[in-house]
Design a protein around this motif. Sequence first.
Motif, PDB file in Angstrom:
ATOM      1  N   ASP A  74      89.030  49.447 108.096  1.00  0.00           N
ATOM      2  CA  ASP A  74      88.355  48.424 108.898  1.00  0.00           C
ATOM      3  C   ASP A  74      87.146  48.947 109.659  1.00  0.00           C
ATOM      4  O   ASP A  74      86.585  48.221 110.500  1.00  0.00           O
ATOM      5  CB  ASP A  74      89.348  47.824 109.905  1.00  0.00           C
TER       6      ASP A  74
ATOM      7  N   SER B 259      84.751  41.305 107.484  1.00  0.00           N
ATOM      8  CA  SER B 259      85.451  42.571 107.251  1.00  0.00           C
ATOM      9  C   SER B 259      84.417  43.680 107.160  1.00  0.00           C
ATOM     10  O   SER B 259      83.249  43.432 106.842  1.00  0.00           O
ATOM     11  CB  SER B 259      86.270  42.524 105.962  1.00  0.00           C
TER      12      SER B 259
ATOM     13  N   GLY C 132      89.099  45.870 112.781  1.00  0.00           N
ATOM     14  CA  GLY C 132      90.532  45.633 112.666  1.00  0.00           C
ATOM     15  C   GLY C 132      91.244  45.527 113.997  1.00  0.00           C
ATOM     16  O   GLY C 132      90.714  45.902 115.057  1.00  0.00           O
TER      17      GLY C 132
END
Length: 535
Positions: A465, A299, A485
């Motif tokens: 993201d 992430s 993302g």
Amino acid sequence: MDQGDRDWWRNGIFYQIYPRSFGDSDGDGVGDLRGIIARLPYLTRLGVDAVWLSPIFPSPMADFGYDISDYTGIDPLFGTMEDFDDLVAAAHDAGLKLILDLVPNHTSDQHPWFTEAKSSRENPKRDWYIWRDPAPDGGVPNNWLSEFGGSAWAYDEASSQYYYHAFLAQQPDLNWRNRDVRQAIYDVMRFWLAKGVDGFRVDVIWHLIKDADFRDNPPNPHYREGRPPHEKILTQYSTDQPEVHAVITEMRHVTEEFDNRVLIGEVYLPLHRLVAYYGNDLSGAQMPFNFALLSTLWSARSVETIIADYEKALPSGAWPNWVLGNHDRPRVASRVGPAQAPVAAMLLLTLRGTPTLYYGDEIGMRQVPIAPDQVRDPFERNVPGIGVGRDGCRTPMQWSAEPNAGFSSARPWLPLAHDFARDNVASLEADGASILNLYKAMIALRRGLPQLVHGSYEPVAAQGDVLLYRRRSAEGVAVVALNFGAQPATITSSAIGFSNEVLLSTLMDRQGEKIEGALDLRANEGVILGPHQED
């Protein structure tokens, strides 16, 4: 022997080859040195600077070369010493450095040193290994565990003592408190350095020294069921002992006897302990491998934190390095997913520091499922059922859609990915938007943009993201924006800081696009902006 700039390893890109799986020249299904030589033109097209080979020395192959029976030979499976000399010459002619794997923590149990050590308690080589009497109850000397399952102590009935093995019982640990052991390994290093190798990656370097009193390791309070059983205890006394740094400094002194060589250490430790393995001009390793990206949650915020923590922990003058894949960990394209693999590639090649690529990652190779009857990895065989097998990241390089992926004329030693006919070097080189051509474009951009080689790293606050950072040098500023993302994201012009143009997108379709205001990132897209020359 002068082979160029002393700090070449700071500016270069490393590429790890698992020799069994790169190129087979003799049709036995296993890669070899001649197979590597034949593929050097590919590596020059890719643009890497240094090639690191996993072990190629004589070995019974209990752990596929990490159990060495002769430190100064070439296993016939891979070829001859003449083949090796030809590889060194061909690599250097192609402008490539060559790095060998040094495995000094343990030998094969078939090494002549261990044969002598095992022959009697009085043999001069006995103290070259780690022997202990049984515990008062007749059991193992302490609670240390093998990383490949079970106790780390093997009983020798002939001498009524146990010997220590951090890995397989066929891999007895050397006693690095013995000066003769140290000198023997240093002579091995000199042998290969004199042949022209450009340095070593030192296997499990943090294991070399053990606690002198062999105290029990404490239990791991964070152990979770389903994890490898050796993680039930912390390695407080069996690894990372303070005395190891003196050993690494001695190793560094050996490499410094030769011009422009590098010492790289394999160190799986938390960052605050990893950075202790850095040295200066006369001590430590130039690059203790930083594996933080191999196990992190994928992430933007997690990666941002890892980068910040690493940059903060680095000693003054230490040079960072980054790794996304190797022969022990699942393939990056499987860990992060095929859509994020290009973003991971852009991250690796734009962070401050030296990147190391693992063969096949540049074509998006994924972890190959291995059927139970095809398992070769001793780790998986010893500890089945919890997914520790490493075979899936060691499968043959996918060169073409030809039979056996162009790797061999025979059935390969490990199975191929089912999609090799689509995902291979030949087909991806022909596809202008492929991940392989993205790697080539990024490597070429990195080579031509000093900011990406020696510029500072400056994080820029971002949300959601998006991971955003600048690379700044005297030549100007480049901006890297990565969308972790699966949804589009917008970055405001104030966050970017100045007008830019897109130098490269992971989707390979925006080069030259002017960014005057906000930057719109598509799902799973990364871009490099700039360069901006400051006033």
